[in-house]
Design an enzyme around this catalytic site. Structure first.
Site, mmCIF file in Angstrom:
data_model
loop_
_atom_site.group_PDB
_atom_site.id
_atom_site.type_symbol
_atom_site.label_atom_id
_atom_site.label_comp_id
_atom_site.label_asym_id
_atom_site.label_seq_id
_atom_site.Cartn_x
_atom_site.Cartn_y
_atom_site.Cartn_z
ATOM 1 N N SER A 556 103.275 60.904 -19.836
ATOM 2 C CA SER A 556 102.187 61.094 -20.794
ATOM 3 C C SER A 556 101.258 62.212 -20.297
ATOM 4 O O SER A 556 101.696 63.344 -20.146
ATOM 5 C CB SER A 556 101.454 59.770 -21.017
ATOM 6 N N HIS A 675 106.752 55.393 -27.061
ATOM 7 C CA HIS A 675 106.088 56.030 -25.926
ATOM 8 C C HIS A 675 106.398 55.345 -24.600
ATOM 9 O O HIS A 675 106.201 55.918 -23.546
ATOM 10 C CB HIS A 675 104.577 56.039 -26.165
#
EC number: 3.4.21.26
Length: 705
Positions: A556, A675
């Site tokens: 991320s 994610h």
């Protein structure tokens, strides 16, 4: 541990046809380029892979399949890939049990038998009879639908839980009669970034956005959060809008009812740092009362006691403090310290009628118990040096629970008595790992501007500092998130196979409070990358490893960290793993929740200066032809609606087009995943087996012994 060495150049040459232009470069799948430019303050910026932003388009899907095949074909040649996967499956296969919590007449806890795709929520009655309450493994055929959150009403008779399908941030809320486990016929759809907070037995508050149009659900910008109240027995279309939308435009809004059911608290923000706080007295039926407006500080309600409000805030206290005020006049000028700010960052939990203050010193936790007047009851003796989380519960509970872990200690749950201060082991996992065989040491090194940075280095005892130890350098560096010691079976296998796992607590995180965070944001973002580079240089200078044995890793915002570092210093490491990264810094704010990250990054539209600064480190815009980049595995998922896969698609394409040496550039794309949260055990094991085996293989290791 000894390794047999292999010439990766030979393996790479044997794997694929070579480019006519450079006999050392792999022949990658063809990625078309388009003629597209954007103009920022008079500067034209080319974006040849703009078409990859349309992740639902047929040509993008075809490209994804080509890259998936290329990556899997390359990984298939690694002789010990299956061996590492077997090692991971073996160590992963242990019973994992969460801390329990009480609701109504039942005690609830989650458990994973070992290799289950998702953990199961169980409950136990007063007689000790245990039964399955919710089994997410039955939500979908492949175990990729996960339990995102669970919320019971005060009496424990009703429960609303949210599920995530394929890792998406868009959730569904399902409602059950907790006693009978019968589902109510009123499922809520299209809920995003939401809590669930009950008001008695009437219904609950939740948050969501207007869903993007069909075809852009995964990438469309989400803005103007709204808080609704869902009344049981009614349709979602009848839900009452409480706050938000066009009349109160905020990017993030959350609402919750306090434990005493007297107050409705609303927190509103436009970015990931700084919030407004409003409160409504439900007993006296007031309108929303502003506690603080603007976005210059963070504040929340930690607890309530009649008319008294306890607030946890960093206003006038960068390391945070606990204050109290009253509902009659909750303005900041009336606040009085209950637990004052100190030199260490503070977090607060409540349980048993007490406040539990967790102080972080050099990323290590210290916990103290205070009464409601701020009087110290005791400093809690923890089992060691590491991370302690928990100490939450109802005011009437005398036994609370906390989990303790560090890089070489599997998470153990302790039961803590608030009266005596005694801790006892409640649940200790039976992991095939002996902490006595490992070392986890903290060192301090100096970054390029003289700032002292802490770093934890973990490895197996007997390690020789000869510069030949495979090393993963992992960090994050953003959003006020602290990287504290935590055990991972993946890291355990890495260390068991002779590896070092190093985690520097770089700027941008919250390890030293708000100032540390701010020192890694906007026009100071390069401090983060310089801190990471200095960590790698420290490890190499002190003999832990060398360039040929170092891998950079992050996810991320940490994916941005790796991408920026490898383009700034392509000579620093042999391997790089930019995972689900924010990599196009000129356009990140155009997708899903990206605009909310502007506190950390700034945007290309803010000013000419900000645009030029972002462009100077944006990984997508700093890949240079003729440069030898590390062996790289760009990691993403095709259904990531947090950091859209276009970031990774573009960066991987730039690297494949411009790589000038034999080091491979792979784009590992997880299909039907998001994610990261909610992935099945099988998916997580497979990814980590690929990651570890690729790292060792690219370091020239032929086999494990």
């Amino acid at each position: 541990m000894k390794y047999n060495k292999l010439s990766v150049a030979v393996a790479a040459f044997a794997f694929a046809a070579v480019s006519a232009q450079n006999s050392n470069v792999l022949k990658y799948p063809e990625t078309k380029k388009v003629s597209h430019t954007d103009t920022y303050f008079g500067t034209q910026v080319s974006d040849p892979y703009r078409w990859l932003e349309d992740d639902r388009a047929e040509d993008t899907k075809a490209w994804v399949q080509q890259e998936v095949k290329f990556t899997q074909d390359y990984l298939a040649q690694i002789p010990f890939r299956d061996q590492l996967k077997k090692q991971l499956m073996d160590i992963w296969n242990y019973e994992k049990i969460s801390a329990p919590f009480k609701k109504g007449k039942y005690t609830y806890f989650s458990k994973n038998d070992g290799l289950q795709a998702q953990s199961v929520l169980y409950r136990k009655d007063a007689a000790g009879k245990t039964e399955v309450f919710l089994d997410p493994n039955k939500f979908s055929e492949k175990g990729t639908t996960s339990l995102a959150s669970v919320s019971f009403n005060k009496k424990g008779t009703l429960v609303a839980y949210s599920i995530s399908e394929g890792g998406s941030d868009w959730n569904k809320i399902i409602i059950l009669d907790a006693e009978t486990k019968k589902q109510l016929d009123e499922t809520l759809l299209d809920v995003k970034f939401s809590g669930i907070s009950w008001l008695g037995d009437e219904g609950f508050f939740y948050s969501s956005y207007d869903k993007p149009k069909e075809g852009s659900v995964l990438s469309g910008m989400t803005d103007k959060h709204k808080v609704y109240f869902h009344k049981l027995g009614t349709k979602q279309s009848q839900d009452e809008l409480i706050i938000g939308g066009d009349k109160f435009p905020r990017r993030y809004i959350g609402a919750y009812v306090t434990d005493d059911q007297r107050y409705l608290v609303v927190s509103a923000a436009n970015a990931t740092n700084g919030n407004e706080l409003y409160i409504k007295d439900l007993k006296n039926k007031t309108d929303f009362i502003p506690i603080i407006t603007g976005f210059d500080s963070n504040v929340n309600v930690a607890d309530t006691d009649g008319d008294t409000l306890y607030l946890f805030t960093d206003k006038d206290a960068p390391n945070k403090r606990l204050v109290k005020t009253t509902i009659q006049n909750p303005k900041a000028e009336t606040w009085k310290d209950v637990i004052a700010e100190t030199s260490e960052p503070l977090e607060i939990n409540t349980g048993g009628g007490y406040f539990f203050a967790t102080y972080m010193k050099d990323a290590i936790d210290q916990v103290k118990q205070y009464d409601k007047n701020g009087k110290l009851v005791r400093a809690i003796k923890l089992p060691g040096s590491g991370n302690a989380s928990g100490f939450g519960g109802e005011k009437t509970e005398k036994d609370l629970y906390y989990s303790f872990t560090n890089y070489i200690t599997p998470p153990t749950i302790f039961k803590y008595n608030v009266t005596t201060g005694n801790s006892e082991v409640y649940q200790k996992p039976k992991v095939k790992f002996n902490p006595e065989n490992y070392v986890s040491e903290q060192v301090f090194y100096t970054s390029s501007d003289g700032t002292k940075i802490p770093m934890m280095i973990s490895y197996k005892k007997g390690l020789k500092k000869d510069g030949k130890n495979p090393t993963i350098l992992y960090s994050y560096g953003g959003f006020n998130i602290s990287l504290q010691p935590a055990f991972s079976v993946v890291n355990a296998i890495w260390m068991e196979n002779g590896g070092i796992y190093a985690v520097p607590n770089i700027r941008g995180g919250g390890e030293y409070g708000k100032k540390w965070h701010d020192a890694g944001t906007k026009m100071q973002k390069k401090n983060v990358f310089n801190d990471f580079i200095a960590a790698g240089e420290y490890l190499q200078k002190n003999g832990y490893t060398s360039k040929e044995y170092m891998a950079l890793s992050g996810r991320s915002n940490g994916g941005l960290l790796v991408g920026a570092t490898m383009t700034m210093r392509p000579d620093l490491a042999k391997v790089a793993f930019p995972g689900v990264g924010v990599l196009d810094m000129l356009r990140y704010n155009k997708f899903t929740a990206g605009a909310g990250w502007a506190y950390d990054y700034g945007t290309a539209e803010d000013s000419k200066e900000m645009f030029e600064y972002l462009k100077s480190y944006s990984p997508v815009h700093n890949v240079k032809a003729g440069t030898c980049y590390p062996s790289t595995m760009v990691i993403t998922s095709d259904h990531d609606d947090r950091v859209v896969p276009a970031h990774s698609f573009k960066f991987g394409s730039e690297l494949q087009a411009k790589q000038s040496c034999k080091n491979p550039i792979l784009i590992r794309i997880e299909t039907n995943a998001g994610h990261g949260a909610g992935r099945s055990t099988e998916q997580v094991v497979a990814e980590n087996a690929d990651l570890l085996s690729f790292a060792l293989y690219e370091m020239g290791i032929k086999s494990l012994k």
